[in-house]
Scaffold this motif. Sequence first.
Motif, PDB file in Angstrom:
ATOM      1  N   GLY A  47      18.914  13.443  63.072  1.00 20.71           N
ATOM      2  CA  GLY A  47      19.648  12.909  64.218  1.00 20.71           C
ATOM      3  C   GLY A  47      18.684  12.566  65.335  1.00 20.71           C
ATOM      4  O   GLY A  47      18.828  13.004  66.464  1.00 20.71           O
ATOM      5  N   GLU A  70      18.190   9.229  60.845  1.00 12.91           N
ATOM      6  CA  GLU A  70      19.232   8.752  61.765  1.00 12.91           C
ATOM      7  C   GLU A  70      20.306   8.028  60.960  1.00 12.91           C
ATOM      8  O   GLU A  70      19.994   7.257  60.063  1.00 12.91           O
ATOM      9  N   ALA A  98      22.819  12.929  57.097  1.00  9.93           N
ATOM     10  CA  ALA A  98      22.068  14.129  56.720  1.00  9.93           C
ATOM     11  C   ALA A  98      22.820  15.018  55.726  1.00  9.93           C
ATOM     12  O   ALA A  98      22.242  15.969  55.198  1.00  9.93           O
ATOM     13  N   THR A 194      13.365  15.196  74.703  1.00  6.40           N
ATOM     14  CA  THR A 194      14.062  14.123  73.990  1.00  6.40           C
ATOM     15  C   THR A 194      14.759  13.260  75.050  1.00  6.40           C
ATOM     16  O   THR A 194      14.832  13.639  76.218  1.00  6.40           O
ATOM     17  N   TYR A 196      17.996  12.710  75.350  1.00  6.60           N
ATOM     18  CA  TYR A 196      19.161  13.439  75.869  1.00  6.60           C
ATOM     19  C   TYR A 196      18.737  14.603  76.755  1.00  6.60           C
ATOM     20  O   TYR A 196      19.385  14.897  77.749  1.00  6.60           O
TER      21      TYR A 196
HETATM   22  N1  SAM Z   1      17.927  13.622  69.098  1.00  4.15           N
HETATM   23  C1  SAM Z   1      18.148  12.584  70.089  1.00  4.15           C
HETATM   24  C2  SAM Z   1      17.953  13.133  71.484  1.00  4.15           C
HETATM   25  O1  SAM Z   1      17.920  14.361  71.632  1.00  4.15           O
HETATM   26  O2  SAM Z   1      17.805  12.331  72.416  1.00  4.15           O
HETATM   27  C3  SAM Z   1      19.536  11.940  69.921  1.00  4.15           C
HETATM   28  C4  SAM Z   1      20.709  12.814  70.196  1.00  4.15           C
HETATM   29  S1  SAM Z   1      22.265  12.030  69.848  1.00  4.15           S
HETATM   30  C5  SAM Z   1      23.407  12.954  70.736  1.00  4.15           C
HETATM   31  C6  SAM Z   1      22.579  12.572  68.185  1.00  4.15           C
HETATM   32  C7  SAM Z   1      22.069  11.602  67.135  1.00  4.15           C
HETATM   33  O3  SAM Z   1      22.251  12.187  65.853  1.00  4.15           O
HETATM   34  C8  SAM Z   1      22.811  10.273  67.104  1.00  4.15           C
HETATM   35  O4  SAM Z   1      21.883   9.214  67.133  1.00  4.15           O
HETATM   36  C9  SAM Z   1      23.599  10.316  65.807  1.00  4.15           C
HETATM   37  O5  SAM Z   1      23.813   9.042  65.233  1.00  4.15           O
HETATM   38  C10 SAM Z   1      22.727  11.201  64.950  1.00  4.15           C
HETATM   39  N2  SAM Z   1      23.477  11.921  63.905  1.00  4.15           N
HETATM   40  C11 SAM Z   1      24.615  12.635  64.064  1.00  4.15           C
HETATM   41  N3  SAM Z   1      25.039  13.142  62.899  1.00  4.15           N
HETATM   42  C12 SAM Z   1      24.145  12.734  61.961  1.00  4.15           C
HETATM   43  C13 SAM Z   1      24.043  12.925  60.560  1.00  4.15           C
HETATM   44  N4  SAM Z   1      24.977  13.614  59.878  1.00  4.15           N
HETATM   45  N5  SAM Z   1      23.000  12.360  59.907  1.00  4.15           N
HETATM   46  C14 SAM Z   1      22.074  11.629  60.582  1.00  4.15           C
HETATM   47  N6  SAM Z   1      22.125  11.417  61.913  1.00  4.15           N
HETATM   48  C15 SAM Z   1      23.137  11.951  62.605  1.00  4.15           C
END
Ligand code: SAM
Length: 214
Positions: A47, A70, A98, A194, A196
């Motif tokens: 993610g 991602e 994932a 990160t 976020y």
């Molecule tokens: N890690 C980054 C940060 O901290 O800035 C992004 C955080 S964002 C809230 C969560 C990310 O996880 C999103 O881009 C989402 O598409 C990805 N994500 C959520 N569930 C996922 C999964 N099952 N498999 C892959 N990516 C996933």
Amino acid sequence: MRLRNITGSREVIAQSPYVVKEELLPQCPGTWRDIFGNDGPIHIEIGMGKGKFIYTMAKEHPHINYVGIEKYSSVLLRAIQKMREEELPNLKFIRMDAEEIDKVFGRGEVDKIYLNFSDPWPKDRHAKRRLPSRQFLARYHTILKKDGRLEFKTDNRELFEFAVEELAPAGWKAEVITRDLHSDEALMRDNVTTEYEEKFSAMGNPIYKYIIYR
Ligand code: SAM
């Protein structure tokens, strides 16, 4: 994180030399060191969003191999754009959900796993979709080497407390738990923020973190 659907993002990803091709993923377990062409450790972020964290980590640690995972093409596209500006040979991306992670890495092949600001999935019936849930911990157990570590950061208190409660039933132990990472001088020494994390800590939210092992 869902960006608006960017036309052609799937095509760009399919052709990008930085992304492991979807059709090759079933052949990947056990071959990651060959993919990178060295025997360095493999660290993954699940993610990764637009990739700020993993890109910075890969730049700071050229002897570690990083794989960013991602789910959404439109988000992954941003990470690819960063690589076009400055390519890092020790960083690869995968576009996938994932849930299939244990079909892409072999048993014990991964040295470290990062989860950063994972989606909270607040409804109880969606708990198993949360990346630090016991269902996901079972998948991580398979791919993470025996003494490997998993690091998780979030600003979401409910998700963090849920994640801590999942540890014992899943057979994991906490090495570090903090409910205010940014006030912890020792942990902040090599903290890489990160996207976020920057956004939410600027709003005054405390950042929660654990480091776990089994
Ligand atoms: N890690 C980054 C940060 O901290 O800035 C992004 C955080 S964002 C809230 C969560 C990310 O996880 C999103 O881009 C989402 O598409 C990805 N994500 C959520 N569930 C996922 C999964 N099952 N498999 C892959 N990516 C996933």
